[in-house]
Design an enzyme around this catalytic site. Structure first.
Site, PDB file in Angstrom:
ATOM      1  CE1 TYR A 188      37.498  42.616  78.044  1.00 48.21           C
ATOM      2  CE2 TYR A 188      37.245  44.764  76.998  1.00 48.21           C
ATOM      3  CZ  TYR A 188      37.427  43.996  78.131  1.00 48.21           C
ATOM      4  OH  TYR A 188      37.550  44.611  79.356  1.00 48.21           O
ATOM      5  CE1 TYR A 246      44.625  37.497  73.087  1.00 51.18           C
ATOM      6  CE2 TYR A 246      45.184  39.319  71.623  1.00 51.18           C
ATOM      7  CZ  TYR A 246      44.905  38.842  72.894  1.00 51.18           C
ATOM      8  OH  TYR A 246      44.902  39.705  73.958  1.00 51.18           O
ATOM      9  CG  ASP A 264      38.365  35.524  79.065  1.00 47.56           C
ATOM     10  OD1 ASP A 264      38.540  36.428  79.919  1.00 47.56           O
ATOM     11  OD2 ASP A 264      37.756  35.687  77.993  1.00 47.56           O
TER      12      ASP A 264
END
Length: 489
Positions: free
Chosen positions: A445, A372, A303
């Site tokens: 996501y 992440y 993103d």
């Protein structure tokens, strides 16, 4: 039918030496070693002026044009071809390989067919009705012309990575030949009412016009058999060049939280001035070609507000019509330095790769792991109990609906995804902030995994915690794809 009888008849028809070799089914280097091959097949060798010899143009004798190849294999055609190629922009292409793509007029194909009928009339059952008696022009071009062109231009023949030279040829009898073929076509294949007209083409000739399908008597009503000697050879219509497609790979690190992956345009207006794709393209593609025609591919994307750190994300530039076909390490390093100056993107391991290597970008797209780190905010001070609830080293499965924010470009599905591990720690500067280290299956996501998006992701970090939680900042730390190979400095 003896080979000598075949050659004698071809000579009577005015057929050049190279076309005689085609009807003798010569292969490979046999076209360069003509006399040796003629002796091998028990044919008296007699040189003629119609084939490719290398005497100066001013010393060549005038002669008739070969009725079967229309001088495609003549000295003059060879010289004109080389002169025409040399007069193009071929010098701007730094490419060692070359590929010749020659588009020949239909009249040439019709003349091959006419000679086939002539040989059947002359030699009867010794000539097949459904298998051509000669080596095709397309194959002969590869065996006769291509080696000469490569030698004169000092390039190798490289069908995969060579400079494509497209040559379009024409002849003054083309329209007449097509008109005759249309007349024959109306007799052989009369069109029924409402039936779609089949355009005259080379494939139509190959499929429907052979002695096994059309009688010799009918063909001779429309065409001359054998083909008449022409007063004109083939002409050059155009020559165009197309450089090879090259592929440049590397890994990028996204440092900025205000940078889109590709150009972001909304309602016709740019939302952001730059993108990862544009920064990389203008610093790499400009060396090879016009960057507007480059295809940028990467192993996933982030993103706008997400950084990509660690070793970075693999990417590939597919660059068509490249002027350069190689990239040295010094130039690659300079490209990396120039991209680093943007202070938005950093690139490493720039290198040339092969087309087949592009499979790495898509390989394991749904199964590779991604790591992440998320900085998240909760409504109260973090406790030991909260951290225990989010310490899931064995992982868990989730069901995740397509997020609302991407429904405009992704279909609505509920996708199962694996969270391989989850671990939480408290931010020392602010006890209401939690740091999450997450290892997930590609395609998960993360933002929705954290806050749950109104129950569209089950379970979520919010549901495990039993209270609302949201992401303040997110970073991609590692992508489990060891490609392209690391370049040691």
């Amino acid at each position: 039918m003896k080979n000598q009888d075949l050659v004698d008849y071809l000579k009577e028809c005015g057929v050049c030496l190279f076309c005689q070799l085609r009807y003798l089914k010569a292969r490979g280097n046999e076209y360069q070693n003509k006399q040796e091959y003629f002796e091998k097949v028990n044919v008296l060798y007699e040189e003629d002026s119609g084939c490719i010899e290398y005497a100066p143009t001013n010393k060549r004798k005038r002669r008739n044009v070969c009725p079967t190849c229309l001088d495609l294999f003549s000295d003059d055609f060879r010289d004109q071809l080389l002169l025409s190629i040399s007069s193009t922009d071929i010098g701007k292409y730094d490419c060692d390989g070359i590929v010749i793509a020659m588009s020949i007029p239909i009249i040439l194909q019709l003349r091959q067919l006419s000679m086939w009928y002539a040989l059947i009339d002359k030699f009867g059952d010794n000539v097949s009705l459904d298998r051509t008696p000669d080596v095709s022009l397309k194959e002969a071009i590869k065996l006769i012309l291509n080696p000469t062109i490569c030698e004169k231009l000092k390039k190798s023949y490289d069908i995969n990575n060579g400079l494509m030279v497209t040559i379009n040829l024409s002849h003054s009898q083309e329209e007449e030949g097509i008109t005759r073929l249309e007349k024959l076509n109306n007799i052989v294949n009369p069109r029924k009412r409402g039936e779609k007209y089949e355009k005259i083409s080379r494939s139509l000739i190959e499929r429907k016009y052979t002695p096994a399908r059309v009688s010799s008597e009918l063909f001779k009503e429309i065409f001359d058999v054998p083909p008449l000697i022409s007063n004109e050879g083939l002409k050059f219509d155009s020559i165009s060049l197309l450089g090879p497609s090259v592929y440049v790979a590397g890994r990028y690190r996204k440092i900025s939280r205000k940078l889109s992956h590709t150009p972001w345009v909304l309602n016709g207006e740019r939302v952001m001035d730059d993108s990862i794709e544009e920064i990389i393209n203008r610093n790499i593609a400009n060396y090879f070609c016009d960057p507007k025609k480059v295809n940028f591919m990467s192993s996933g994307r982030e993103d706008v507000d997400v950084r990509c750190l660690g070793a970075g994300r693999p990417f590939v530039l597919e660059i068509p019509n490249a002027l350069q076909s190689s990239l040295n390490s010094e130039k690659a390093r300079q490209m990396e330095d120039n991209i680093d100056k943007s202070q938005k993107v950093s690139v490493r391991d720039i290198q040339m790769v092969k087309r087949e290597d592009l499979s790495h970008i898509k390989m394991g797209e749904e199964h590779k792991r991604k790591c992440y780190r998320a900085l998240c905010q909760i409504g109260s001070v973090a406790t030991i109990d909260m951290l225990r609830k989010l310490d899931l080293q064995q992982g868990f499965e989730i069901q995740q609906k397509t997020p609302i924010r991407v429904l405009h470009r992704r279909p609505l599905h509920t996708r199962p995804r694996t969270v391989y591990s989850l671990k939480a720690s408290v931010c020392q500067q602010n006890k209401c902030l939690i740091i999450l280290d997450i290892v997930t299956q590609a395609g998960t996501y993360i933002k929705e995994l954290v806050h749950g998006e109104f129950g569209r992701t089950i379970p979520s970090v919010a549901s495990l915690l039993g209270q609302p939680i949201d992401i303040v900042a997110l970073d991609v730390m590692e992508i489990d794809l060891d490609w392209p190979p690391s370049i040691s400095v």
